[in-house]
Write a protein that holds these residues in place. Sequence first.
Motif, PDB file in Angstrom:
ATOM      1  N   ILE A   1    -105.757  84.106 -14.656  1.00  8.41           N
ATOM      2  CA  ILE A   1    -107.048  84.631 -15.134  1.00  8.41           C
ATOM      3  C   ILE A   1    -108.237  83.894 -14.504  1.00  8.41           C
ATOM      4  CG2 ILE A   1    -108.349  85.430 -17.157  1.00  8.41           C
ATOM      5  CD1 ILE A   1    -105.866  85.400 -18.776  1.00  8.41           C
ATOM      6  N   PRO A   2    -108.395  84.013 -13.180  1.00 12.39           N
ATOM      7  CA  PRO A   2    -109.584  83.426 -12.567  1.00 12.39           C
ATOM      8  C   PRO A   2    -110.829  84.094 -13.133  1.00 12.39           C
ATOM      9  CG  PRO A   2    -108.364  84.756 -10.954  1.00 12.39           C
ATOM     10  CD  PRO A   2    -107.562  84.744 -12.210  1.00 12.39           C
ATOM     11  N   SER A   3    -111.899  83.345 -13.219  1.00  9.38           N
ATOM     12  CA  SER A   3    -113.117  83.898 -13.793  1.00  9.38           C
ATOM     13  C   SER A   3    -114.320  83.355 -13.042  1.00  9.38           C
ATOM     14  CB  SER A   3    -113.199  83.502 -15.272  1.00  9.38           C
ATOM     15  OG  SER A   3    -114.390  83.979 -15.843  1.00  9.38           O
ATOM     16  N   LYS A   4    -115.288  84.232 -12.771  1.00  6.83           N
ATOM     17  CA  LYS A   4    -116.515  83.728 -12.173  1.00  6.83           C
ATOM     18  C   LYS A   4    -117.379  83.132 -13.276  1.00  6.83           C
ATOM     19  CE  LYS A   4    -117.387  87.845 -10.111  1.00  6.83           C
ATOM     20  NZ  LYS A   4    -118.098  88.931  -9.447  1.00  6.83           N
ATOM     21  N   SER A   5    -118.425  82.439 -12.877  1.00  7.74           N
ATOM     22  CA  SER A   5    -119.319  81.825 -13.871  1.00  7.74           C
ATOM     23  C   SER A   5    -120.022  82.940 -14.647  1.00  7.74           C
ATOM     24  CB  SER A   5    -120.359  80.959 -13.165  1.00  7.74           C
ATOM     25  OG  SER A   5    -121.217  81.771 -12.384  1.00  7.74           O
ATOM     26  N   TRP A   6    -120.487  82.615 -15.838  1.00  6.49           N
ATOM     27  CA  TRP A   6    -121.192  83.599 -16.655  1.00  6.49           C
ATOM     28  C   TRP A   6    -122.421  84.142 -15.904  1.00  6.49           C
ATOM     29  CZ3 TRP A   6    -120.515  86.788 -20.447  1.00  6.49           C
ATOM     30  CH2 TRP A   6    -121.628  87.397 -21.025  1.00  6.49           C
ATOM     31  N   GLU A   7    -123.133  83.252 -15.210  1.00  8.12           N
ATOM     32  CA  GLU A   7    -124.334  83.664 -14.479  1.00  8.12           C
ATOM     33  C   GLU A   7    -123.986  84.714 -13.426  1.00  8.12           C
ATOM     34  OE1 GLU A   7    -123.460  80.418 -15.090  1.00  8.12           O
ATOM     35  OE2 GLU A   7    -124.905  80.307 -16.743  1.00  8.12           O
ATOM     36  N   ARG A   8    -122.916  84.457 -12.671  1.00  8.97           N
ATOM     37  CA  ARG A   8    -122.511  85.423 -11.637  1.00  8.97           C
ATOM     38  C   ARG A   8    -122.014  86.717 -12.271  1.00  8.97           C
ATOM     39  NH1 ARG A   8    -118.367  83.503  -7.483  1.00  8.97           N
ATOM     40  NH2 ARG A   8    -118.488  85.701  -6.909  1.00  8.97           N
ATOM     41  N   PHE A   9    -121.302  86.601 -13.385  1.00 11.97           N
ATOM     42  CA  PHE A   9    -120.813  87.796 -14.075  1.00 11.97           C
ATOM     43  C   PHE A   9    -121.988  88.692 -14.473  1.00 11.97           C
ATOM     44  CE2 PHE A   9    -119.696  89.797 -18.226  1.00 11.97           C
ATOM     45  CZ  PHE A   9    -118.685  90.641 -17.788  1.00 11.97           C
ATOM     46  N   VAL A  10    -123.037  88.073 -15.020  1.00 12.32           N
ATOM     47  CA  VAL A  10    -124.211  88.834 -15.462  1.00 12.32           C
ATOM     48  C   VAL A  10    -124.927  89.466 -14.264  1.00 12.32           C
ATOM     49  CG1 VAL A  10    -126.507  88.635 -16.524  1.00 12.32           C
ATOM     50  CG2 VAL A  10    -124.528  87.527 -17.589  1.00 12.32           C
ATOM     51  N   LYS A  11    -125.007  88.706 -13.178  1.00  8.22           N
ATOM     52  CA  LYS A  11    -125.735  89.169 -11.998  1.00  8.22           C
ATOM     53  C   LYS A  11    -124.939  90.225 -11.218  1.00  8.22           C
ATOM     54  CE  LYS A  11    -128.018  87.165  -8.020  1.00  8.22           C
ATOM     55  NZ  LYS A  11    -127.419  86.357  -6.985  1.00  8.22           N
ATOM     56  N   GLU A  12    -123.643  89.990 -11.052  1.00  9.31           N
ATOM     57  CA  GLU A  12    -122.865  90.847 -10.154  1.00  9.31           C
ATOM     58  C   GLU A  12    -122.106  91.969 -10.874  1.00  9.31           C
ATOM     59  OE1 GLU A  12    -120.321  88.126  -8.058  1.00  9.31           O
ATOM     60  OE2 GLU A  12    -122.017  86.925  -7.368  1.00  9.31           O
ATOM     61  N   ASP A  13    -121.518  91.659 -12.022  1.00  6.18           N
ATOM     62  CA  ASP A  13    -120.620  92.625 -12.665  1.00  6.18           C
ATOM     63  C   ASP A  13    -121.322  93.509 -13.695  1.00  6.18           C
ATOM     64  OD1 ASP A  13    -119.039  90.828 -11.276  1.00  6.18           O
ATOM     65  OD2 ASP A  13    -117.346  91.049 -12.650  1.00  6.18           O
ATOM     66  N   VAL A  14    -122.193  92.892 -14.483  1.00  7.37           N
ATOM     67  CA  VAL A  14    -122.793  93.635 -15.591  1.00  7.37           C
ATOM     68  C   VAL A  14    -123.576  94.866 -15.123  1.00  7.37           C
ATOM     69  CG1 VAL A  14    -124.434  93.482 -17.522  1.00  7.37           C
ATOM     70  CG2 VAL A  14    -122.710  91.692 -17.198  1.00  7.37           C
ATOM     71  N   PRO A  15    -124.375  94.759 -14.032  1.00  7.81           N
ATOM     72  CA  PRO A  15    -125.084  95.968 -13.587  1.00  7.81           C
ATOM     73  C   PRO A  15    -124.135  97.123 -13.242  1.00  7.81           C
ATOM     74  CG  PRO A  15    -125.964  94.022 -12.486  1.00  7.81           C
ATOM     75  CD  PRO A  15    -124.747  93.575 -13.228  1.00  7.81           C
ATOM     76  N   VAL A  16    -122.975  96.788 -12.695  1.00  9.31           N
ATOM     77  CA  VAL A  16    -121.984  97.819 -12.354  1.00  9.31           C
ATOM     78  C   VAL A  16    -121.358  98.385 -13.630  1.00  9.31           C
ATOM     79  CG1 VAL A  16    -119.837  98.284 -11.084  1.00  9.31           C
ATOM     80  CG2 VAL A  16    -121.490  96.624 -10.177  1.00  9.31           C
TER      81      VAL A  16
END
Lengths: 303, 264
Positions: free
Chosen positions: A73-88
């Motif tokens: 279960i690799p995970s990116k940082s919360w900041e990157r998740f919000v920036k990169e994944d959430v908009p999608v």
Amino acid sequence: MPNLCVNIAGIKMKNPFTVGSGTFGNDGEFEKFFPIELLGALTPKTIRSYEWPGNPPPRLAEAAAGLLSSVGIPSKSWERFVKEDVPVLKKIPIPVIQSVIGRTEEEYVEIVKKCSDLGVFAGIELNLSCPNLKQGGLSFGSDPQASESLIKKVRKQTKLPLIAKLPPDYSNIVNVAKAVESAGADAIAMINAPRAMAIDYKTRKPVLGNKVGALSGPAIKPIAVYLVWEVYKAVSIPIIGMGGIVDFRDVIEFMSAGARAVAFGTINFIDTQAIPRALKDLENYLIENNIDDVNEIVGCAHC
Amino acid sequence: MIKSVKAEIVENKPIAPEFFRMTLKAETLASEGLPGQFVMVKVSPNLEPFLRRPISLHQINREEATVSLLYQVVGKGTRLMSETQKGKVIELLGPLGKGFTWSDSDRVVALVGGGCGTAPLVALAHSLLEDKKEVHVLLGAQTKEKLVCEEDFISMGAKVKVATDDGSYGHHGFVTDLLKNLIHDVALDMVYSCGPLPMTKEVVKLTQEASIPCQISLEERMGCGIGACIGCVCKVRTKDGAFTYKKVCKDGPVFKGEEVMFDD
């Protein structure tokens, strides 16, 4: 046309199909093969409250009718998740159930609150297979008391439907299911991949970089169907069934055992058309058998 | 664009002990596939074996709309592939991954292949020679009879040297011995490598010592081939001296020699 809509604790799905978290990429991998809105709900990769690289390779080994994996279960940082994944994820026109994991109650509380506050998700899936670092490393989901305590704490953080994803290890799943229900979980996802390993007969050492992994694929399906059957008898909250589903026959099997929705997991890696094909086949099956509503088959094997 | 394709087997025959060459009628793979890319092959009509097998594109023939796969029979999956008859239709996913790259300024290049790692270098040599580059090919094999593709490279116009482990043909020793000599004798603009890990590591070491850029193709067990399962990772250096895991199937399989961190 038969009704395919199901309702999982308020999450309205236009059909019973979702995907196992971590089996559907996170970077548009499958949109090349079929439109994502074909699904009833999307369950993206599990996220942690902190960055995590995952386990060392090798991470995969083939097993009879299955896949042994220790991706970790690799995970990116919360900041990157919000920036990169959430908009999608925001743009996805079907309910999105975000899967989360933590190593302590505090980490679960933090990630559930953060995810809930985004206002993007239709529900939150708690992956309870992570070892509880403060309780000697047994997974939360293997211990009814630890599960109950955890669900009570995260329950206070969100009004979103909470789905507890249970591991099948330690044969305690019925008691854990009852515990999470009484603590306020709205649904159960089961089963997570059971722990498993392989040893190379030539070197006589573990094959996987992490030594221990988990088994998924058709090999685990009969176990998963049985456990859904048992848990269905013990709780009244809806079950999302999973574990080795490859086609519409498996969908019907899980739903008959008591699952109201189902997740396609490892098969996505092998056959990118498994989901659209099974959806069409399920619809045809319902028509041929004069079943007006897919909800009619939920738990029907018990009668 | 990655597609699931059904392709007819035009030919599937042994070319050396354990080595087979399968040629497939596959228009999109032939028109879109690049040297260093690969396909995931569904080796049986059912789910046993469960996983598809990653195999690199060995020849890409745009005119004939065919691609070839050169594979070594090492287990259940490749054995089933070798038993599949000409005329049968098989399912493939591809073209996948990032392949080899080259620039106009590169004039003289070397390709280093070990064992089955020679397979993708044939398509690469073809493209590089079309681009009028001087192509040196160094091949390593266990024995003379397990050496593959030597004639393919020669007939294209590449300069070929061979090393065998047992000395039954060419240089008695490692293919990297040949690279060491070539680096000494010829000014190389780029080195491409595909083969067993010890060979790859040595190629990276030699090219770094000589300050020659190098591209290596890595092999890992793969689940999906499209970046979804995150099963096939390698360690890649980050700027702060730490590492990050990259997907061999999607970020590779071809990487720059200096970016990959090998565990010793």
